[in-house]
Structures are given as structure tokens and as C-alpha cells.
Design an enzyme around this catalytic site. Structure first.
Site, PDB file in Angstrom:
ATOM      1  N   GLU A  58       0.677  15.218 -39.330  1.00 44.09           N
ATOM      2  CA  GLU A  58      -0.665  15.778 -39.064  1.00 44.09           C
ATOM      3  C   GLU A  58      -0.909  16.414 -40.342  1.00 44.09           C
ATOM      4  O   GLU A  58      -0.100  17.353 -40.655  1.00 44.09           O
ATOM      5  CB  GLU A  58      -0.806  16.569 -37.635  1.00 44.09           C
ATOM      6  CG  GLU A  58      -2.221  17.033 -37.439  1.00 44.09           C
ATOM      7  CD  GLU A  58      -2.206  17.856 -36.172  1.00 44.09           C
ATOM      8  OE1 GLU A  58      -1.205  17.929 -35.519  1.00 44.09           O
ATOM      9  OE2 GLU A  58      -3.322  18.303 -35.804  1.00 44.09           O
ATOM     10  N   GLY A  80       4.538  26.250 -37.285  1.00 45.65           N
ATOM     11  CA  GLY A  80       5.500  26.307 -35.976  1.00 45.65           C
ATOM     12  C   GLY A  80       6.116  25.245 -35.722  1.00 45.65           C
ATOM     13  O   GLY A  80       7.312  25.137 -35.099  1.00 45.65           O
ATOM     14  N   ALA A  81       5.586  24.195 -35.198  1.00 43.98           N
ATOM     15  CA  ALA A  81       6.077  23.001 -34.691  1.00 43.98           C
ATOM     16  C   ALA A  81       4.930  21.890 -34.474  1.00 43.98           C
ATOM     17  O   ALA A  81       3.811  22.136 -34.763  1.00 43.98           O
ATOM     18  CB  ALA A  81       6.332  23.435 -33.066  1.00 43.98           C
ATOM     19  N   MET A  82       5.330  20.509 -34.154  1.00 40.38           N
ATOM     20  CA  MET A  82       4.548  19.597 -34.276  1.00 40.38           C
ATOM     21  C   MET A  82       4.672  18.553 -32.997  1.00 40.38           C
ATOM     22  O   MET A  82       5.702  18.482 -32.690  1.00 40.38           O
ATOM     23  CB  MET A  82       4.618  18.751 -35.139  1.00 40.38           C
ATOM     24  CG  MET A  82       3.864  17.412 -35.588  1.00 40.38           C
ATOM     25  SD  MET A  82       2.011  17.968 -35.648  1.00 40.38           S
ATOM     26  CE  MET A  82       1.433  16.328 -34.615  1.00 40.38           C
ATOM     27  N   GLU A 133       3.348  22.723 -27.494  1.00 42.25           N
ATOM     28  CA  GLU A 133       3.718  21.530 -28.098  1.00 42.25           C
ATOM     29  C   GLU A 133       3.675  20.517 -26.644  1.00 42.25           C
ATOM     30  O   GLU A 133       3.460  19.437 -26.910  1.00 42.25           O
ATOM     31  CB  GLU A 133       4.987  21.363 -28.842  1.00 42.25           C
ATOM     32  CG  GLU A 133       4.943  22.285 -30.061  1.00 42.25           C
ATOM     33  CD  GLU A 133       3.887  22.349 -30.937  1.00 42.25           C
ATOM     34  OE1 GLU A 133       2.860  21.343 -30.913  1.00 42.25           O
ATOM     35  OE2 GLU A 133       3.591  23.291 -31.380  1.00 42.25           O
ATOM     36  N   ASN A 175       4.421  15.379 -31.928  1.00 46.10           N
ATOM     37  CA  ASN A 175       4.545  14.027 -32.063  1.00 46.10           C
ATOM     38  C   ASN A 175       4.951  13.553 -30.489  1.00 46.10           C
ATOM     39  O   ASN A 175       5.928  14.023 -29.967  1.00 46.10           O
ATOM     40  CB  ASN A 175       5.450  13.740 -32.763  1.00 46.10           C
ATOM     41  CG  ASN A 175       5.703  14.481 -34.320  1.00 46.10           C
ATOM     42  OD1 ASN A 175       4.661  14.439 -34.965  1.00 46.10           O
ATOM     43  ND2 ASN A 175       6.656  15.301 -34.611  1.00 46.10           N
TER      44      ASN A 175
HETATM   45  N1  B3K Z   1      -0.521  20.204 -34.463  1.00 42.59           N
HETATM   46  C1  B3K Z   1       0.340  21.048 -35.140  1.00 42.59           C
HETATM   47  C2  B3K Z   1      -0.366  21.407 -36.361  1.00 42.59           C
HETATM   48  C3  B3K Z   1      -0.477  20.586 -37.528  1.00 42.59           C
HETATM   49  C4  B3K Z   1      -0.790  21.243 -38.663  1.00 42.59           C
HETATM   50  C5  B3K Z   1      -0.987  20.524 -40.008  1.00 42.59           C
HETATM   51  N2  B3K Z   1      -0.961  20.869 -41.086  1.00 42.59           N
HETATM   52  C6  B3K Z   1       0.828  22.009 -34.382  1.00 42.59           C
HETATM   53  C7  B3K Z   1       0.206  22.446 -33.208  1.00 42.59           C
HETATM   54  O1  B3K Z   1      -0.916  23.142 -33.168  1.00 42.59           O
HETATM   55  O2  B3K Z   1       0.588  22.265 -32.112  1.00 42.59           O
HETATM   56 ZN    ZN Z   2      -1.536  22.791 -31.397  1.00 42.08          ZN
END
Ligand code: B3K
Ligand code: ZN
Length: 890
Positions: free
Chosen positions: A132, A272-274, A309, A276
Site C-alpha cells: 500500500e 506502524g503496520a499494514m 489492523e 494485508n
Molecule cells: N494501511 C496502512 C498504511 C499504509 C501507508 C502506505 N504509505 C496502515 C494502516 O493505516 O492501517
Molecule cells: Zn489503517
């Protein structure tokens, strides 16, 4: 890197994709000096775009791809040669001959030298991904946009010895050994998803395992993977995960959908985190926590990020965004969800206070600066720059306002409809609001201005009381300052929660003129006009209004409270948030008076009412200790800066420090009594990670920081005792921080050295050690930070280190960063230029303090702008840095 000025992308130009990808089959061959990615894509013409195809033929297929070396390409088994496609540095274009076909490609990539930490890269010895928003195009040629949703099957092959663990999204299907010491594993994700949710991990990892039984009695395997040395720091994250899963079932009726849910902790991570699908990848700072190495705040952050997440599985993954302009659809909603979760798990009022203080200090500053944009932006150059406080935090406030207007039940009806209606789809913020409207039979057209208008609304309130008629009127005037690209604003819908207090502090029943009977005490008014008057009847005496309770809308409210009225509200308001808010307003008034005295060269005199108010708080043992701690905390220098027309850095610092010393001296005895009682309990019970104990430690540490202002040997002794003898990082780091900010040079140097020696192998603890020093406001801050950059534990390649040292210095050490000769600005610009080449996302994040140049005096403005111009002229800029710098100078 940019070779020409980056293009601006507009929401109004959105078009559905020409082609869709139904199935994505990937095979990764991971090696030490390169990796190969084979992609087999089952593609078809998007029926939505196919009207009139027959005459005109099929449109070209334009795939995204960056930094890829194309090795082979075939369409439906026909090998394509160079004449069959066009390649440039970001696209592969080819001409389909049928409306459905399979495309096979092989590319070579270099994760081992990827310092941008986007796409496939290495963190230490481990392979991991971050896709992302637009990182998947650095892995293979693809339609890398969130409205293209596909099932994914992923096979990974790697050397068995180095990478015993091979993970991807979904469920594990098969695995086996290969010749030459290699092995493979195949994963399949049955849920269609956009490529930004793809993930892969390969490494030598250990895991903690658990299970969760869902509301429909399905058993889900839970696994948290970390590097072996961290295996003892995972339990808190696992507990947080199980709590999140249960909470999402209970509060939103959302059940987890795969057989396995995995979290992997990595040390090098841009944020912080992702989220997926099925395989969340986390910055290790948001997973690892145990008493000895992580503070209470760090424990709470882990709990909140794990929840955030996890919640994305529904708000983001099952229902995703149509395009990146809709980012707040998933982020604002999910931040609101995680905030409510944290409020339920801990203290609701304290959580709200922390969030509001953060929003008002940081998001309000963004909304008043050159990067101001609506919650749903209408254009961008680089989407990575739009993971902002506005999209996240203000976006969450917008969802919270819908919740306030519809009530908890109405809101839940809305989310049920939203998830049911859009499961498996990529949708817009309008779709979210529409579900809320349809489920509740209401109209939110005007409310939607919160999504399209940027800037922080101001709300001026005037009162009038008619003793004869026993009526009390409040007149509200709303306005919103001009922001880039938006001169005029139309009125917002502002939910205004309020109550009226009588002279004893009791709530008065509220009946608006024209209403039959009082609707109870405390209520929410919906303001919709630029100017609007509400008259309450049967009000027997002039009341004191408690306005914007719980911070019911993200606005700047002003009402001419006297200091005595604020002290009254501090004690009597039934709304805990507003009790704190009254204390903050009192502190702000008192500090602003000190700032003015400093500017006029007068001696500083602290209004004794603030001391008295704090004394009352300290003396009342019936109060929640967490609230007392919040209320004893003076507004930060950053907040005082935000609310200044022109921020006088030195005066703000001097005023706040003077207030702290005066309070520390005046209330030395009650502070010492509180400190001693709480520290004794800490010693007695040992570390317990529960709310009541967290509250006790917070108050203890605030008390210690005031006590140390006295400079007394007795305070130093208490501080050293805590530093040496405590069993947890919360107490140890607080003691270290107050020592660092004190004048006890020898004790400070010893403590810093012993701390670093003991924790040298724990990178997350060393981050704290860097931060505490970077934030120290004593003279010589820049030189100290420059020295620390030479420390062996520091590297520009690790985002946590950059944030801990450079970020903490520029954002939290305002008096040193803004030193009058501009050396702080030069230092930051030098590192932005260096980071631009290494990691554009981190470079552009670090720029934020320089974008705020309009807040300062002319001399500082010149110096800050000169540094922005120097960055602009420094050579090839990434689109990330270019966008921020050019908009800041515009
Ligand atoms: N969705 C990711 C953030 C991604 C940032 C990319 N540059 C984390 C979050 O908001 O949960
Ligand atoms: Zn988020």
C-alpha cells in the site's frame, strides 16, 4: 526518482478500469542478489467499459510497473517479442486481441538493495513486503489500483536454511523441499482483494501460537512471528488480538473469515503496520512489548495498532476503496473503530483526551498549513503523502459525528447495511454515507461537506440570559478560514453536545423554546447555519454552559469564560472530558499571560488560581488518578504554537518552564506525598499492566517531573531510586527523561550511559534512549543530536531511528529546533536531502516541521523557506519530497 515534474492526479478524472484481473498466480524465487517474480494473470475486459467495443476494437492494456527488469512475456501462451509491447519507466502497454486472456510475465527485482522499504525488500535477514498504496508495481506488472480485485495464489521458493518460514496471504495449501537446499510453500487467498493487500514474508522466524473460536464456532489459528530473540515480547500483542476479534464480533457483528490470522514483526518499516489480508506486517515497535522494555504507552499503542489492523479485515479488506481519494473510507472509519475499542478496554475519558489533544495540536496545524486538504482530497501528486492526520484523525472525527448524530443503534444499522451491501466491492465515501442514510431514513447531504471542505471551522458562541422570562439563549457563529484551493466555505453540520450548570454545579433540564417538555439534561444540538440561535426556557438562574462536550465536533470553539468559571467547570462539569478541557483553557489563559509578560520584558507572575486548582486536584483522593494526571499536564509547546497567531518560540518555552517550576515549588509537599504513595505501591505490587496501575504510574511520573523542577537533592534521590530499583520501563524511562531534562549533570551522564550499556542490543529501547535526549529542551540540543547521530546504534536506513532522533528533535524540541540562527532547519534539510535518495516516504514525512514556516517571525520564515528552496534545488527529488516542498513554497 523524478525526471520531470510529477503529474497531478484528480478525483474528477476517475474512470473504472478497462480490464479486470480475476486470478493472480505468483511464483517468487528469492535469492541473495536478486529475486524472480513469475506472474500469471487471468484478465478480462471490464464489462462496465465494454459498450461499443465491437467497432472500435479493444483498448490497450496498460499495466503499472516500476524498477522491474522484464525477462519474458506471453499472452495466452504466445511469447511476445519487443515489437509486441511498449515499455517506459512506469508502464507496460500491450494490445489484447481478445476480451479474455492469460498474461504470463517474468521479471527480475532487487529486494536486497531496496532502501525505500516499498514493494519487496529486506529487513535484516528477512524478506518482506509493503504494497500500500502503490508498491505492488515494484513487484510485477499489474493493474495496481484498488478497484481491481483478484484472488491470489502465491508460491515462494527460497533457501531452506536461511528462510525456514515462507508466508503469504490466505490459507497454506502445500509445501515441500527442492533440490539444492531450497524449499517452497504455496498459499491461497480465496477472497478477492486489490494488490495493495498482497504480502509475502520469508525468514528465520519463531512464532507464538494461539487459537480463537469465532461467534459461529469456527476455530482460527493465530500466529505472531518474530525474530527468535523477541519471542518473550509477544504475549501482549496476542492478548490484544484476541480482544479485538471478540470486540468486533460484539460491537459490529463482524466475524473473521480465514482459517489463520498471522502477524509478522519487522524492524525496518515505514509506518506502524499494514493490514494485508490474513498476514499483517508490523513495525516491531507496534508488536513487541513486555514490562521490562516497553512503557505503558507502548503497551497501549500495541493494543491499539493490533486492533486497528485487525479491524481493517472488514473496514478496508472485505469492503475496500474504489480509488485512493477515498482513503478515509477505510482509515477514518478504522481509526474510529480502534479508538472506541481502546476506550472500551481502558479509560474512555482518558482516551478521548489523548486523541483530542493530538488532533488539536497536529491535525489542526496541518489544516492551517500549505498541505491542508479535505478528508476526501480532490487531487494529489504522490498518494503516499496523503496518509495524513486529516485523512486518519479528522476522518475518524467525521465518522464519530455520524455516530453522535445517529446514536449507537442507528450507526450500527448503518454499518450492517454498509458491510452487507458492499461486501467484496471497492467503494467510495459517498457509499458509506449512503448506507448510513438508507439504514436510518435520514439525509446527510449537508453533512458531507466534512468530506469535501478543508480547514478547521471556528465556532464563536455568545450567551444572553433574560432573568424575567427565564430564558437563556446561545448564539453560534461558524466560519472556516480559506485553505489552498478553497476560498469560500459553506456551513457545516456541527453536532454540539452541551449541558447547562446551575450555581451549585447541577445540570439543568433542557427545553428549547417550542418544545413540549424538557428532554433531560445534556443533549446534542445540530448546528447547520452560519449563524444560529437556540433559546432554552424555564432556566431559573443564569447558567454556566458546558459546550462541545466530549469534543463532539472537530472545531475551534470560543466562549468568553472567566478563569473562575473555568475553575468551577473543572470541579463540577459532569462531562469528564470537559472538566479536563476547562483545566486546559485555564492553563492556556495563564500561559498566554506569561508569554505576554516575557515578550514585554516584565517579570513573570503565575496566576495563583492555577496553582490552587492543581492543589485541589492533588488533594482529592476520590478522583480517578488517570484524570488527575491528565489535568496536571500543561498544554504542550506544540499546542501553544498552534493556537498562536505568530508563535514566539522562546517566550512559549520560557513561560511553560516557568509555570512548571513555580508549580513544582508551590506544590512540592502534596506532589511528594502523591509521589511517595504511588511509588511505594509500585514497589509493593511490581508491574501490573492494568488501567488502575497505569493511572497510578502516570500520576507518579508527572509528580516526579514537577518535583525535579525544584532542583532539590531529595527529588534527585527519589528519581535515582526509581531509575535504579524499578522493575519496568515506564518508571525507568520516566526517571531517565526527568534526569535528562535536569541540571544534575553527573547523575544524568551516568544514567544515560548505564541505560545504553544495559539495553544496547534492544533496538526499540535504544529508540527511546535517542528520543528522550532528542527532546531535551536545555540549550545545546542540536549539538547533542548531531553527536548522537554518530552513535553505533543510529542509522538513517532504519525509519524508527530517524523518527526517534531527527523526528523527535524537530517535532518535540521546538526551542532547539527553531534556534534563531537557523542551524536546526539546516540540519533537518540536510537529512531530508540524504533521505530523499534512500527512502522518499520517510524523507517527506520528516519535512513537516519546515512546512509550518508561516507560524513564525519573519526572520525564521526566511530561514525556513531558504532551506525548502535548497531542498528543491538539491537535484533529483522523489515525487514525495517534491510535492511537499513545492506546495509549501507556493
Ligand atoms: N494501511 C496502512 C498504511 C499504509 C501507508 C502506505 N504509505 C496502515 C494502516 O493505516 O492501517
Ligand atoms: Zn489503517
Amino acid at each position: 526518482m523524478r525526471t520531470e515534474q510529477p503529474k497531478v492526479i484528480y478525483l474528477k478524472d476517475y474512470q473504472a478500469p478497462e480490464y479486470l484481473i480475476d486470478e493472480t498466480n505468483l511464483t517468487f524465487e528469492l535469492y541473495e542478489d536478486h529475486s524472480l517474480v513469475h506472474a500469471q494473470l487471468v484478465i478480462r475486459r471490464n464489462p462496465e467499459r465494454a459498450a461499443g467495443d465491437s467497432g472500435a476494437g479493444l483498448p490497450p492494456l496498460v499495466l503499472d510497473g516500476q524498477q522491474l527488469e522484464l525477462l519474458s512475456l506471453a499472452m495466452d501462451d504466445r511469447v511476445l517479442g519487443e515489437g509486441d509491447y511498449q515499455l517506459d519507466d512506469s508502464h507496460l502497454t500491450l494490445q489484447p486481441v481478445s476480451s479474455q486472456f492469460t498474461l504470463d510475465s517474468t521479471v527480475r527485482i532487487h529486494p536486497e538493495s531496496n532502501t525505500a522499504l516499498e514493494g519487496l525488500y529486506k529487513s535484516g535477514t528477512m524478506f518482506c513486503t509493503q504494497c500500500e498504496a502503490e508498491g505492488f508495481r515494484k513487484i510485477t506488472y499489474y493493474l495496481d489500483r484498488p478497484d481491481v480485485m483478484s484472488t491470489f495464489t502465491t508460491t515462494i521458493t527460497a533457501e531452506q536454511h536461511r528462510y525456514p518460514v515462507l508466508l503469504s496471504n490466505g490459507n497454506p495449501m502445500a509445501s515441500g523441499a527442492e533440490e539444492g537446499g531450497r524449499h517452497w510453500a504455496t498459499w491461497q487467498d480465496p477472497f478477492k482483494k486489490p494488490a495493495y493487500l498482497f504480502a509475502l514474508v520469508a525468514g528465520d522466524l519463531w512464532c507464538v501460537e494461539d487459537t480463537f473460536t469465532t461467534m459461529n464456532q469456527r476455530e482460527v489459528a493465530l500466529r505472531i512471528y518474530v525474530e527468535p530473540e523477541n519471542i518473550d515480547k509477544v504475549q501482549h500483542a496476542m492478548d490484544s488480538l484476541k480482544k479485538s476479534m471478540r470486540w468486533d464480533e460484539e460491537v459490529y457483528g463482524r466475524e473473521y473469515d480465514l482459517d489463520i490470522f498471522m502477524i509478522v514483526a519487522v524492524n525496518d518499516f515505514n509506518m506502524g503496520a499494514m493490514e494485508n489480508k490474513g498476514l499483517n506486517i508490523f513495525n516491531s515497535s507496534c508488536v513487541l512489548a513486555k514490562a521490562e522494555t516497553a512503557t505503558d504507552a507502548a503497551h497501549q499503542r500495541v493494543e491499539a495498532v493490533v486492533a486497528h489492523e485487525y479491524f481493517h479485515n472488514w473496514s478496508g479488506n472485505r469492503v475496500t476503496c474504489r480509488d485512493w481519494f477515498q482513503l478515509s473510507l477505510k482509515e477514518g472509519f478504522t481509526v474510529f473503530r480502534d479508538a472506541e475499542f481502546s476506550a472500551d478496554m481502558n479509560s474512555r475519558t482518558v482516551k478521548r483526551i489523548e486523541d483530542v489533544a493530538f488532533l488539536r495540536t497536529n491535525q489542526f496545524a496541518e489544516d492551517a498549513g500549505p498541505m491542508a486538504h479535505p478528508v476526501r482530497p480532490d487531487s494529489f501528486m504522490e498518494i503516499s503523502n496523503f496518509y495524513t492526520l486529516t485523512v486518519y484523525e479528522k476522518g475518524a472525527e467525521v465518522v464519530r459525528m455520524i455516530h453522535t448524530l445517529l446514536g449507537a443503534e442507528g450507526f450500527r444499522k448503518g454499518t450492517d447495511l454498509y458491510f452487507e451491501r458492499h461486501d467484496g466491492q471497492a467503494v467510495t465515501c459517498d457509499d458509506f454515507v449512503k448506507a448510513m442514510e438508507d439504514a436510518n431514513g435520514v439525509e446527510l447531504t449537508q453533512f458531507k461537506r466534512w468530506y469535501s471542505q478543508s480547514g478547521t471551522p471556528r465556532l464563536q458562541v455568545e450567551e444572553s440570559y433574560d432573568a424575567q422570562a427565564k430564558t437563556y439563549s446561545l448564539t453560534f457563529r461558524q466560519s472556516c478560514p480559506a485553505t489552498p484551493g478553497q476560498k469560500e466555505k459553506a456551513p457545516f453540520v456541527i453536532p454540539l453536545a452541551l449541558g447547562l450548570l446551575d450555581g451549585k454545579g447541577n445540570e439543568l433540564p433542557l427545553r428549547l423554546q417550542g418544545e413540549g417538555a424538557a428532554q433531560g439534561v445534556g443533549r446534542v444540538l445540530a448546528l447547520t447555519e452560519a449563524e444560529q440561535c437556540f433559546t432554552f426556557v424555564d432556566i431559573p438562574e443564569r447558567p454556566l454552559p458546558s459546550l462541545l462536550r466530549g469534543f463532539s465536533a472537530p472545531v475551534k470553539l470560543s466562549f468568553p469564560y472567566s478563569r473562575d468559571q473555568l475553575m468551577f467547570l473543572m470541579q463540577h462539569d459532569s462531562d469528564g472530558f470537559n472538566r479536563w478541557e476547562a483545566g486546559q483553557q485555564l492553563s492556556v489563559q495563564v500561559l498566554q499571560e506569561l508569554i505576554a509578560q516575557h515578550q514585554k520584558g516584565e517579570p513573570l507572575v503565575l496566576d495563583s488560581r492555577l496553582v490552587k486548582a492543581f492543589d485541589t486536584l492533588l488533594g482529592d483522593e476520590s478522583l480517578d488518578q488517570a484524570m488527575v494526571a491528565e489535568m496536571l499536564s500543561l498544554p504542550s509547546e506544540a499546542y501553544l504554537t498552534e493556537i498562536s497567531e505568530v508563535a514566539d518560540v522562546e517566550a512559549i518555552h520560557a513561560a511553560r518552564e516557568f509555570a512548571r517550576v513555580t508549580i513544582g515549588e508551590a506544590l512540592y509537599q502534596p506532589l511528594l506525598a502523591r509521589y511517595r504513595a504511588n511509588r511505594a505501591l509500585s514497589r509493593e505490587t511490581g508491574y501490573i499492566a492494568e488501567a488502575a496501575h497505569i493511572a497510578r504510574r502516570t500520576l507518579q511520573n508527572i509528580a516526579l517531573s514537577y518535583l525535579m523542577q525544584s532542583g532539590k537533592a531529595e527529588a534527585l534521590e527519589a528519581c535515582l531510586e526509581q531509575f535504579n530499583d524499578c522493575d519496568n520501563m515506564t518508571e525507568r524511562l520516566s526517571a531517565l527523561a526527568v534526569l535528562v531534562n535536569s541540571a544534575f549533570e553527573q547523575a544524568k551522564a551516568d544514567a544515560l550511559q548505564r541505560f545504553a550499556e544495559y539495553f544496547k542490543d534492544d533496538p526499540l529501547v535504544m529508540d527511546q534512549w535517542f528520543s528522550v535526549q532528542a527532546g531535551c529542551g536545555l540549550p545545546g540540543g542540536l549539538e547533542r543530536v548531531q553527536e548522537l547521530m554518530k552513535h553505533p546504534a543510529f542509522t538513517l536506513k532504519n525509519p524508527n531511528k530517524v523518527r526517534a532522533l531527527i523526528g523527535a528533535f524537530a517535532n518535540q524540541n521546538l526551542v532547539n529546533f527553531h534556534r534563531a540562527d537557523g542551524a536546526g532547519y539546516r540540519f533537518l534539510a540536510d537529512h531530508v536531502i540524504a533521505l530523499n535518495a534512500l527512502n522518499p516516504q520517510i524523507a517527506s514525512r520528516q519535512l513537516t516541521p519546515l512546512t509550518r514556516w508561516r507560524k513564525y517571525d519573519t526572520s525564521r520564515q526566511q530561514l525556513m523557506k531558504a532551506e525548502l528552496e535548497r531542498i528543491l534545488a538539491s537535484g533529483e527529488l522523489s515525487s514525495d519530497v517534491y510535492e511537499i516542498v513545492s506546495k509549501s513554497l507556493a
